[in-house]
Design a protein around this motif. Structure first.
Motif, PDB file in Angstrom:
ATOM      1  N   VAL A  34      -6.750  11.351 -17.521  1.00 25.03           N
ATOM      2  CA  VAL A  34      -6.344  12.795 -16.518  1.00 25.03           C
ATOM      3  C   VAL A  34      -6.931  12.406 -15.171  1.00 25.03           C
ATOM      4  CG1 VAL A  34      -6.886  15.122 -16.024  1.00 25.03           C
ATOM      5  CG2 VAL A  34      -6.499  14.191 -18.358  1.00 25.03           C
ATOM      6  N   GLU A  71      -8.205  14.329 -12.226  1.00 24.13           N
ATOM      7  CA  GLU A  71      -8.388  15.736 -12.011  1.00 24.13           C
ATOM      8  C   GLU A  71      -8.062  15.940 -10.769  1.00 24.13           C
ATOM      9  OE1 GLU A  71     -11.263  13.560 -14.860  1.00 24.13           O
ATOM     10  OE2 GLU A  71     -10.619  13.053 -12.760  1.00 24.13           O
ATOM     11  N   PHE A 106       0.220  12.319 -18.526  1.00 21.59           N
ATOM     12  CA  PHE A 106      -1.035  12.906 -18.570  1.00 21.59           C
ATOM     13  C   PHE A 106      -1.542  12.965 -17.166  1.00 21.59           C
ATOM     14  CE2 PHE A 106      -1.342  10.467 -22.633  1.00 21.59           C
ATOM     15  CZ  PHE A 106      -1.466  11.460 -23.232  1.00 21.59           C
ATOM     16  N   THR A 107      -0.997  12.528 -15.856  1.00 24.96           N
ATOM     17  CA  THR A 107      -1.574  12.526 -14.865  1.00 24.96           C
ATOM     18  C   THR A 107      -1.236  14.092 -14.005  1.00 24.96           C
ATOM     19  OG1 THR A 107       0.442  11.474 -13.521  1.00 24.96           O
ATOM     20  CG2 THR A 107      -1.321  10.014 -13.978  1.00 24.96           C
TER      21      THR A 107
END
Length: 496
Positions: A294, A296, A345-346
């Protein structure tokens, strides 16, 4: 690994800034950029093939390229002498060496194992890919011994010296495109997992290498991963013609022989394994796993951005005392620093990719990540392959950054790594630095105040590749010398 053939041509535009030490020798985009490192030698290969990896034994360097390998006498590092230019087509031809035996990883389907075998369609059911074995006791006349077939070929190989009479080869590969027994096209009909799902272990009797054979296929698992697989589409590579949809496999493995552990870069995760007394790693029960899925913050292009994401765990390297593991992410994105516009997921924004990560070897805990402090327009500077040493008590990492050049990183404080030397060929983009690998190796030395760094150049644009390179890193002598080096095999073989 060399995944970058999936990329578009990158425009040759250049801008550079340097942070953390004295300015480079020149700010002119037509001249090489460097600090605390000099380029001594460029030795292109004769065919213009892609230049791959390097292994060392004594005063010899074994330098792979997609058309074969070259053997150099490096007793004078500033003036290597070519002993042999052996033609044996077989990408990637990544080498490891043990005394008079040379092993090459072949990850392209060929008509057979012999040198001279042509390439055939990747899913050809009678095709061959795997590991070639050579006798290099006469470095001017290498002799092919045999090939060992491995499912999905051999993308990289790691040598583990089990005992003086026997070495093991850990074969890492994955179904990028279909193979004779590999992936969703041919795997199931051959009784294979379509995701591959293993590493393969080859046992080689040192005095009878013709008896080399595969003895084990330890299973790969991704603990904590929801789908237990690496999905190319999650990293912006879905829907490409000829590309398999997913894998569960490893790209590269490093072993610390005396500690009997292996650090594995396994596409979806970084892992640490115990090596059993029989020489086979316990892959199904990792000591720990490390992942970063991830981003963030999504603040792309900033080397200090704390929010980063891993595209592909590509390689792993131990510090010389085994207390730190360095994992490298080979980005599938663009730029320097690279970013990947992946929808997985990013999140909805591009992810900061292509970094290296420093991890506590005892716990798997994150210590820091690092990206070049020299952004370059038009270049692509994902971390790729390197190794560690110690100089004046400092932990140093030598590494290749594709179009970002070759550098030395001081990670004595692994929570705050700093670049202390680099060399980046001008200009940026397709005709500048294009490095596959960079390694410290100090058997033969360069004298007071410097140690030799050996690299290969010519990956994305092999026609302009500088081939085998030697640099002088002006950061002090290493604290010890070596009599051999397979960069993925950490041994206590150093002297004073």
């Amino acid at each position: 690994m060399q995944m970058r053939w999936l990329r578009l041509v990158i425009p040759a535009v250049f801008a550079v800034s340097v942070v953390g030490f004295a300015p480079p020798a020149s700010a002119d985009h037509n001249q090489d950029q460097h600090a605390n490192m000099d380029l001594l030698v460029n030795l292109p290969n004769a065919t213009g093939a892609v230049n791959s990896d390097i292994a060392f034994w004594g005063d010899r360097a074994y330098v792979g390229n997609y058309d074969g390998f070259r053997i150099f006498d490096i007793s004078d590092p500033a003036d290597p002498a070519l002993l042999s230019d052996f033609r044996c087509f077989g990408p990637q031809n990544d080498p490891v060496v043990w005394n008079n035996l040379l092993f090459l990883a072949i990850d392209r389907t060929l008509a057979g194992p012999d040198c001279g075998s042509p390439a055939v369609p990747s899913a050809e059911p009678t095709g061959w890919e795997g590991v070639r074995i050579f006798d290099v006791s006469n470095p001017r006349a290498p002799r092919f011994i045999k090939g060992v077939y491995t499912d999905c070929g051999a993308h990289t190989i790691t040598l583990f010296p089990k005992n003086p009479a026997q070495v093991m080869l850990y074969v890492s590969s994955y179904p990028l495109s279909p193979g004779p027994t590999c992936g969703q096209v041919r795997g199931p009909e051959a009784g294979r997992d379509p995701l591959h799902g293993v590493i393969q272990v080859i046992q080689v009797p040192v005095n009878n290498p013709s008896a080399a054979k595969e003895i084990a296929e330890p299973q790969i698992v991704y603990p904590g991963d929801p789908d237990n697989q690496f999905d190319w589409a999650e990293h912006g590579l879905g829907g490409l013609a000829g590309i398999e949809p997913a894998a569960r496999a490893c790209h590269d493995i490093s072993v610390f022989v005396e500690l009997q552990v292996a650090a594995a870069a396994c596409a979806e995760q970084g892992q640490l394994w115990r090596i059993r007394p029989n020489g086979v790693p316990d892959t199904e029960h990792p000591i720990w796993v490390f992942d970063d899925v991830v981003d963030e913050t999504g603040t792309t292009g900033d080397p200090s951005d704390p929010g980063v994401v891993v595209d592909f765990f590509h390689s792993a390297t131990f510090s010389w005392d085994g207390s730190v593991v360095n994992f490298i992410d080979e980005s599938f994105g663009d730029g320097c620093p690279p970013t990947t516009p992946a929808p997985g997921f990013t999140g909805a924004f591009p992810g900061d990719t292509g970094r290296m990560f420093f991890v506590d070897a005892a716990t798997g805990g994150f210590l820091s990540h690092f990206m070049l402090p020299r952004p370059e327009q038009g270049a692509y500077c994902s971390a790729h392959v390197g190794n560690t040493t110690v100089s004046q008590g400092r932990d140093l990492l030598v590494n290749a950054w594709y179009m970002g050049g070759v550098d030395v990183i001081d990670f004595s404080d692994p929570t705050d790594p700093q670049e202390i030397a680099f060399y980046d060929l001008a200009p940026a983009g397709p005709t500048g630095s294009d490095n596959w690998s960079a390694y410290w190796y100090e058997g033969p030395g360069l004298g007071s105040g410097a140690f030799p760094v050996y690299g290969t150049d010519g990956v994305h644009n092999p026609a302009t590749g500088r081939g085998f390179q030697v640099f002088s890193a002006l950061v002090g002598n290493a604290d010890f010398t070596l009599d051999r080096l397979n960069p993925q095999t950490q041994e206590r073989v150093f002297g004073g």
